[in-house]
Design an enzyme around this catalytic site. Structure first.
Site, PDB file in Angstrom:
ATOM      1  N   SER A 158       0.826  -1.200   0.000  1.00 37.12           N
ATOM      2  CA  SER A 158       0.000   0.000   0.000  1.00 37.12           C
ATOM      3  C   SER A 158       0.862   1.251   0.000  1.00 37.12           C
ATOM      4  CB  SER A 158      -0.903   0.003   1.238  1.00 37.12           C
ATOM      5  OG  SER A 158      -1.552   1.246   1.401  1.00 37.12           O
ATOM      6  N   HIS A 214     -12.995  -2.254  -2.560  1.00 42.38           N
ATOM      7  CA  HIS A 214     -12.119  -1.615  -1.567  1.00 42.38           C
ATOM      8  C   HIS A 214     -12.372  -2.190  -0.175  1.00 42.38           C
ATOM      9  CE1 HIS A 214      -9.476   2.114  -1.402  1.00 42.38           C
ATOM     10  NE2 HIS A 214      -9.495   1.718  -0.133  1.00 42.38           N
ATOM     11  N   THR A 257      -5.438   2.416  -7.544  1.00 40.37           N
ATOM     12  CA  THR A 257      -6.768   2.422  -6.934  1.00 40.37           C
ATOM     13  C   THR A 257      -7.608   3.516  -7.581  1.00 40.37           C
ATOM     14  OG1 THR A 257      -5.980   1.539  -4.834  1.00 40.37           O
ATOM     15  CG2 THR A 257      -8.042   2.774  -4.789  1.00 40.37           C
ATOM     16  N   LYS A 261      -7.532  -1.143  -9.849  1.00 38.42           N
ATOM     17  CA  LYS A 261      -8.208  -1.767  -8.708  1.00 38.42           C
ATOM     18  C   LYS A 261      -9.417  -0.932  -8.293  1.00 38.42           C
ATOM     19  CE  LYS A 261      -7.347  -3.089  -3.872  1.00 38.42           C
ATOM     20  NZ  LYS A 261      -8.329  -2.203  -3.231  1.00 38.42           N
ATOM     21  N   TYR A 263      -1.965   5.781  -5.709  1.00 43.93           N
ATOM     22  CA  TYR A 263      -3.017   6.758  -5.980  1.00 43.93           C
ATOM     23  C   TYR A 263      -2.420   7.840  -6.881  1.00 43.93           C
ATOM     24  CZ  TYR A 263      -5.362   4.774  -1.858  1.00 43.93           C
ATOM     25  OH  TYR A 263      -5.950   3.932  -0.956  1.00 43.93           O
TER      26      TYR A 263
END
Length: 365
Positions: A106, A256, A156, A232, A130
């Site tokens: 992440s 998510h 994401t 995603k 992101y």
């Protein structure tokens, strides 16, 4: 206590984690309907096994983005894993490497890109990303992931704003003072300091996230990296088709962890129509609700090439660090292998869509 299934590790974790961390890991958005659906939807699917087939030699492996993995079960990006164990993401990544699959780091991790690369050099690592308001932040993250040997970028796309999680609001959730969002430490483009990180995650993230994000930004990202791009957070065939048209390497069907928009479908409910719409134009994966090897089988039958788990790995990490994650993954791997055997499948290529149907198929009888 004997730990023989994923649920055992979850029960343990819920008894030992501090409330601030536990609620962050386990909660979903608003009423948490989708959080429950992610689990329940798998239970509404029935497996139609074939029998009297020689399954004495079985192969659970799959090939994903050109890399062979031992099991089609990887680990999803989960933020701030040092709240679960002091070694956090590094321990998780090592366990996934030993299991022979894919670990996704992440952006909001408590171990940096470079720390995870050093701790788990032999693990197939992907980096979750992101696109931020400051594009230089995004660009710098991409360059660091490339330099550290990560094999793909997982963008994401369902978080242009942060979903409301009531538990975090009540707890005024913040990162414990002794921890850092490690990927932002020393970032040249970062204008947000540690004190702001600890003022509250939602406020911190909203200063970074870009609500103007659109499909044109996918083209921009593809222009600045050679790494394969996985999107995603796609839940509709309409968006899946756009993604395939843009030439992404893969789609990760995901809600998510039910933490963004409540009452959207479970990932497994959304999967079949996306698989039908996209076909073989790009690879398709799934996360959300995987707790048993039978769940892995069902996802593969309905169109996924592999699945990812988030919370189960965190529960293993909470219990005993790297060893706990290894145990959780091995449980899922053994159960998946057993499911192959009991359905008459010798490999993932033997899994057919006709082998999984909705429970309503039988309720009509």
């Amino acid at each position: 206590m004997s730990f023989i299934c994923v649920n055992d590790y979850e029960v343990y974790s819920k008894n030992v984690l501090p409330k601030n961390a536990l609620d962050y890991y386990k909660s979903g958005a608003c009423s948490q309907l989708t959080l429950r659906l992610n689990i329940d939807a798998f239970q509404r699917l029935r497996i139609r096994p074939r029998i009297m087939i020689d399954i004495s030699n079985r192969d659970c492996s799959a090939t994903v983005l050109g890399y062979k993995i031992k099991y089609p079960i990887g680990v999803s990006p989960t933020a701030m894993q040092k709240m679960a164990h002091p070694e956090g993401e590094c321990a998780n990544a090592r366990a996934v490497g030993a299991f022979g699959s894919i670990f996704t780091l992440s952006t909001l991790s408590t171990s940096s890109i470079e720390e995870v690369a050093k701790a788990a050099p032999n693990t197939n690592k992907w980096f979750q990303l992101y696109i931020y308001k400051d594009r230089d932040v995004t660009r710098e993250m991409v360059l660091r992931a490339e330099k550290a040997g990560f094999k793909a970028l997982v963008l994401t796309v369902d978080a242009s704003v942060f979903g409301t999680r009531y538990a975090d609001v009540r707890n005024k959730f913040h990162l414990p003072a002794h921890l850092r969002l490690a990927n932002f430490e020393g970032l040249k483009s970062n204008k947000i300091n540690h004190a702001e990180q600890n003022s509250g995650l939602t406020e911190y993230v909203n200063k970074l996230f870009d609500s103007s994000l659109s499909w044109k930004d996918i083209k921009w990202l593809k222009d600045i990296t050679k790494l394969p791009l996985v999107l995603k957070g796609i839940l509709t065939p309409e968006d899946a088709i756009i993604a395939a048209d843009l030439g992404v390497a893969a789609i990760l069907v995901s809600n998510h962890g039910a933490r963004q928009l409540d009452t959207v479908p479970a990932s497994i409910e959304a999967l079949p129509e996306i698989a039908t719409a996209v076909g073989n134009r790009c690879e398709i994966y799934l996360d959300g609700g995987i707790r048993y090897g039978t769940d892995v089988f069902k996802a593969l039958a309905l169109g996924a090439k592999m699945v990812f788990v988030g919370r189960p790995a965190v529960w293993g990490l909470t219990h005993s660090g790297e060893e706990g994650v290894t145990n959780v993954l091995n449980i899922l791997g053994r159960e998946f292998d057993e499911t192959l055997a009991l359905t008459g499948c010798k490999s993932v290529s033997d899994i057919k869509k006709s082998m999984v149907v909705h429970e309503s198929t039988y309720s009509k009888l």
